[in-house]
Design a protein around this motif. Structure first.
Motif, PDB file in Angstrom:
ATOM      1  N   GLY A 128       0.599  -1.209  -0.093  1.00  0.00           N
ATOM      2  CA  GLY A 128       0.033  -0.150   0.087  1.00  0.00           C
ATOM      3  C   GLY A 128       0.768   1.369   0.096  1.00  0.00           C
ATOM      4  O   GLY A 128       0.211   2.267   0.502  1.00  0.00           O
ATOM      5  N   LEU A 129       2.169   1.119  -0.454  1.00  0.00           N
ATOM      6  CA  LEU A 129       2.765   2.531  -0.413  1.00  0.00           C
ATOM      7  C   LEU A 129       3.311   2.784  -1.941  1.00  0.00           C
ATOM      8  O   LEU A 129       4.307   3.452  -2.094  1.00  0.00           O
ATOM      9  CB  LEU A 129       4.080   2.151   0.239  1.00  0.00           C
ATOM     10  CG  LEU A 129       3.850   2.023   1.776  1.00  0.00           C
ATOM     11  CD1 LEU A 129       5.106   1.912   2.528  1.00  0.00           C
ATOM     12  CD2 LEU A 129       3.204   3.404   2.218  1.00  0.00           C
ATOM     13  N   GLU A 130       2.527   2.578  -2.773  1.00  0.00           N
ATOM     14  CA  GLU A 130       2.918   2.952  -4.132  1.00  0.00           C
ATOM     15  C   GLU A 130       3.094   4.387  -4.470  1.00  0.00           C
ATOM     16  O   GLU A 130       3.795   4.943  -5.259  1.00  0.00           O
ATOM     17  CB  GLU A 130       1.958   2.329  -5.230  1.00  0.00           C
ATOM     18  CG  GLU A 130       0.618   2.854  -4.933  1.00  0.00           C
ATOM     19  CD  GLU A 130      -0.418   1.776  -4.304  1.00  0.00           C
ATOM     20  OE1 GLU A 130      -1.609   1.554  -4.815  1.00  0.00           O
ATOM     21  OE2 GLU A 130       0.098   1.439  -3.333  1.00  0.00           O
ATOM     22  N   GLY A 131       2.728   5.202  -3.478  1.00  0.00           N
ATOM     23  CA  GLY A 131       2.519   6.583  -3.680  1.00  0.00           C
ATOM     24  C   GLY A 131       3.868   7.444  -2.700  1.00  0.00           C
ATOM     25  O   GLY A 131       4.251   8.533  -2.679  1.00  0.00           O
ATOM     26  N   ARG A 132       4.490   6.395  -2.304  1.00  0.00           N
ATOM     27  CA  ARG A 132       5.705   6.770  -1.140  1.00  0.00           C
ATOM     28  C   ARG A 132       6.994   6.324  -1.775  1.00  0.00           C
ATOM     29  O   ARG A 132       8.023   6.510  -0.942  1.00  0.00           O
ATOM     30  CB  ARG A 132       5.330   6.200   0.183  1.00  0.00           C
ATOM     31  CG  ARG A 132       4.134   6.939   0.792  1.00  0.00           C
ATOM     32  CD  ARG A 132       4.446   8.205   1.307  1.00  0.00           C
ATOM     33  NE  ARG A 132       3.257   8.640   2.082  1.00  0.00           N
ATOM     34  CZ  ARG A 132       3.498   9.692   3.016  1.00  0.00           C
ATOM     35  NH1 ARG A 132       4.651  10.039   3.409  1.00  0.00           N
ATOM     36  NH2 ARG A 132       2.304  10.092   3.618  1.00  0.00           N
ATOM     37  N   ALA A 133       7.044   6.062  -2.836  1.00  0.00           N
ATOM     38  CA  ALA A 133       8.332   5.493  -3.438  1.00  0.00           C
ATOM     39  C   ALA A 133       9.729   6.610  -3.351  1.00  0.00           C
ATOM     40  O   ALA A 133      10.888   5.845  -3.144  1.00  0.00           O
ATOM     41  CB  ALA A 133       8.377   4.875  -5.070  1.00  0.00           C
ATOM     42  N   GLY A 134       9.371   7.674  -3.442  1.00  0.00           N
ATOM     43  CA  GLY A 134      10.538   8.720  -3.344  1.00  0.00           C
ATOM     44  C   GLY A 134      10.663   9.116  -2.077  1.00  0.00           C
ATOM     45  O   GLY A 134      11.553  10.277  -1.832  1.00  0.00           O
ATOM     46  N   HIS A 135       9.953   8.845  -1.042  1.00  0.00           N
ATOM     47  CA  HIS A 135      10.018   9.352   0.437  1.00  0.00           C
ATOM     48  C   HIS A 135      11.201   8.816   0.931  1.00  0.00           C
ATOM     49  O   HIS A 135      11.489   7.545   1.069  1.00  0.00           O
ATOM     50  CB  HIS A 135       8.688   9.201   0.898  1.00  0.00           C
ATOM     51  CG  HIS A 135       7.536  10.203   0.584  1.00  0.00           C
ATOM     52  ND1 HIS A 135       6.652  10.788   1.421  1.00  0.00           N
ATOM     53  CD2 HIS A 135       7.525  10.796  -0.808  1.00  0.00           C
ATOM     54  CE1 HIS A 135       6.001  11.431   0.672  1.00  0.00           C
ATOM     55  NE2 HIS A 135       6.476  11.530  -0.732  1.00  0.00           N
ATOM     56  N   ARG A 136      12.083   9.416   1.781  1.00  0.00           N
ATOM     57  CA  ARG A 136      12.794   8.742   2.860  1.00  0.00           C
ATOM     58  C   ARG A 136      12.248   8.382   4.100  1.00  0.00           C
ATOM     59  O   ARG A 136      11.404   9.061   4.586  1.00  0.00           O
ATOM     60  CB  ARG A 136      14.175   9.942   2.982  1.00  0.00           C
ATOM     61  CG  ARG A 136      15.012   9.963   1.654  1.00  0.00           C
ATOM     62  CD  ARG A 136      16.131  10.630   2.030  1.00  0.00           C
ATOM     63  NE  ARG A 136      17.294  10.823   0.923  1.00  0.00           N
ATOM     64  CZ  ARG A 136      16.925  11.363  -0.463  1.00  0.00           C
ATOM     65  NH1 ARG A 136      15.919  12.035  -0.508  1.00  0.00           N
ATOM     66  NH2 ARG A 136      17.976  11.235  -1.360  1.00  0.00           N
ATOM     67  N   PRO A 137      12.750   7.662   4.878  1.00  0.00           N
ATOM     68  CA  PRO A 137      12.125   7.103   5.997  1.00  0.00           C
ATOM     69  C   PRO A 137      11.862   7.904   7.026  1.00  0.00           C
ATOM     70  O   PRO A 137      10.826   8.007   7.726  1.00  0.00           O
ATOM     71  CB  PRO A 137      13.309   6.315   6.775  1.00  0.00           C
ATOM     72  CG  PRO A 137      14.085   5.579   5.434  1.00  0.00           C
ATOM     73  CD  PRO A 137      14.292   6.658   4.514  1.00  0.00           C
ATOM     74  N   GLY A 138      12.703   9.096   6.982  1.00  0.00           N
ATOM     75  CA  GLY A 138      12.392  10.400   7.990  1.00  0.00           C
ATOM     76  C   GLY A 138      11.076  10.803   7.890  1.00  0.00           C
ATOM     77  O   GLY A 138      10.624  11.825   8.750  1.00  0.00           O
ATOM     78  N   ARG A 139      10.645  10.933   6.687  1.00  0.00           N
ATOM     79  CA  ARG A 139       9.149  11.308   6.254  1.00  0.00           C
ATOM     80  C   ARG A 139       8.096  10.583   6.438  1.00  0.00           C
ATOM     81  O   ARG A 139       7.108  10.832   5.856  1.00  0.00           O
ATOM     82  CB  ARG A 139       9.417  11.966   5.065  1.00  0.00           C
ATOM     83  CG  ARG A 139      10.413  13.235   4.601  1.00  0.00           C
ATOM     84  CD  ARG A 139      10.458  13.610   3.343  1.00  0.00           C
ATOM     85  NE  ARG A 139       9.191  14.245   2.885  1.00  0.00           N
ATOM     86  CZ  ARG A 139       8.669  14.313   1.550  1.00  0.00           C
ATOM     87  NH1 ARG A 139       9.468  14.232   0.549  1.00  0.00           N
ATOM     88  NH2 ARG A 139       7.590  14.685   1.295  1.00  0.00           N
ATOM     89  N   MET A 140       8.471   9.329   6.978  1.00  0.00           N
ATOM     90  CA  MET A 140       7.445   8.434   7.068  1.00  0.00           C
ATOM     91  C   MET A 140       7.343   8.053   8.529  1.00  0.00           C
ATOM     92  O   MET A 140       7.829   8.313   9.418  1.00  0.00           O
ATOM     93  CB  MET A 140       7.960   7.088   6.370  1.00  0.00           C
ATOM     94  CG  MET A 140       7.865   7.233   4.913  1.00  0.00           C
ATOM     95  SD  MET A 140       8.382   5.675   4.005  1.00  0.00           S
ATOM     96  CE  MET A 140       8.105   5.906   2.622  1.00  0.00           C
ATOM     97  N   SER A 141       5.704   7.502   8.701  1.00  0.00           N
ATOM     98  CA  SER A 141       5.299   7.181  10.098  1.00  0.00           C
ATOM     99  C   SER A 141       6.147   5.585  10.225  1.00  0.00           C
ATOM    100  O   SER A 141       6.660   5.033   9.366  1.00  0.00           O
ATOM    101  CB  SER A 141       3.988   7.028  10.007  1.00  0.00           C
ATOM    102  OG  SER A 141       3.463   5.960   9.420  1.00  0.00           O
ATOM    103  N   GLY A 142       6.022   5.101  11.551  1.00  0.00           N
ATOM    104  CA  GLY A 142       6.656   3.896  11.958  1.00  0.00           C
ATOM    105  C   GLY A 142       5.657   2.855  11.159  1.00  0.00           C
ATOM    106  O   GLY A 142       6.711   1.911  10.771  1.00  0.00           O
ATOM    107  N   GLY A 143       4.483   3.042  10.921  1.00  0.00           N
ATOM    108  CA  GLY A 143       3.913   1.896  10.400  1.00  0.00           C
ATOM    109  C   GLY A 143       4.276   1.821   8.952  1.00  0.00           C
ATOM    110  O   GLY A 143       4.410   0.756   8.231  1.00  0.00           O
TER     111      GLY A 143
END
Length: 241
Positions: A128-143
């Motif tokens: 469920g993360l096809e829209g987050r491919a270019g994001h680094r971990p620091g911009r993501m929640s723990g889940g």
């Protein structure tokens, strides 16, 4: 191809005169979701490490995807783990400087293989993360970070996915989302999952719960309910040593 993804036979592991596993016999069918549970010190993590080829048992056999691990050289064991086994742990272990897509592709790059963008996109879409491919971990929640870790584990299409407390660092709502995702991977993709957990609710997402006590199988529950698991665990912890 056999119907068994992982087979453990007579598995023993002794650490400095302490028997962590004492003659464990277990089979994990393909396309099944198994929770491994037990009191603290029951041998859960040791079982996972031996089954995944991260630790060698003192005696007994481990067979993954039809291949017996004993006698394999370290190089062949490393190749087997890389190609046929997926790992997810409580810590996400993502590389902070890499994007989600780059983290997912990392196992293939380390193996000297060039991952296709389609394969990476597919792995991210599965979680469920096809829209987050270019994001680094620091911009993501723990889940979301744990979902990237799942996609990274799935990119090689492993025969079995081993998960050690995969929701232990997540809040209640997020952990349920990740567990539902694991359940879906089994139901839709036929993925085999073996998960160590202390959480009866987490175990209720599995097809069965295997209970360990003092390095031995103490029973199992089919289609376990959270209350049923909690009651069995309470009973096991109340038994005097």
């Amino acid at each position: 191809m056999t119907t068994t993804a992982v087979r453990l036979t007579g598995l023993r592991r002794v650490h400095r005169d302490v028997t962590a596993l004492d003659g464990v016999d277990l089979e994990f069918p393909r396309g099944s979701f198994t929770a491994v549970m037990g009191p603290s010190g029951s041998g859960k993590s040791t079982l996972l490490q031996c089954a995944a080829g991260l630790d060698r048992p003192t005696s007994g056999t481990v067979e993954i995807d039809g291949v017996r691990l004993e006698g394999l050289s370290e190089r062949r064991l490393t190749l087997l783990r890389r190609d046929r086994i997926g790992f997810v742990f409580q810590a996400y272990n993502l590389v902070p400087s890499l994007t989600a897509a780059q983290n997912v592709a990392l196992p293939l790059r380390l193996a000297g293989r060039r991952p296709s963008r389609a394969d990476v996109r597919r792995a991210l879409a599965e979680v469920g993360l096809e829209g987050r491919a270019g994001h680094r971990p620091g911009r993501m929640s723990g889940g979301q970070q744990q979902r990237v870790a799942l996609a990274r584990a799935l990119i090689t299409r492993p025969a079995v996915l081993f998960a050690d407390e995969p929701t232990g660092a997540l809040d209640t709502v997020t952990s349920r989302e990740v567990l539902a995702l694991l359940r879906g991977l089994v139901d839709r993709e036929g993925q085999t999952i073996v998960m160590v957990t202390h959480d009866p609710v987490a175990a209720s997402f599995a097809d069965r719960a295997v209970l360990l006590v003092d390095g031995r199988v103490a029973g199992e529950l089919t289609a376990p309910g959270a209350e049923q698991v909690a009651a069995r665990l309470a009973g096991l912890e109340a038994v005097p040593c």
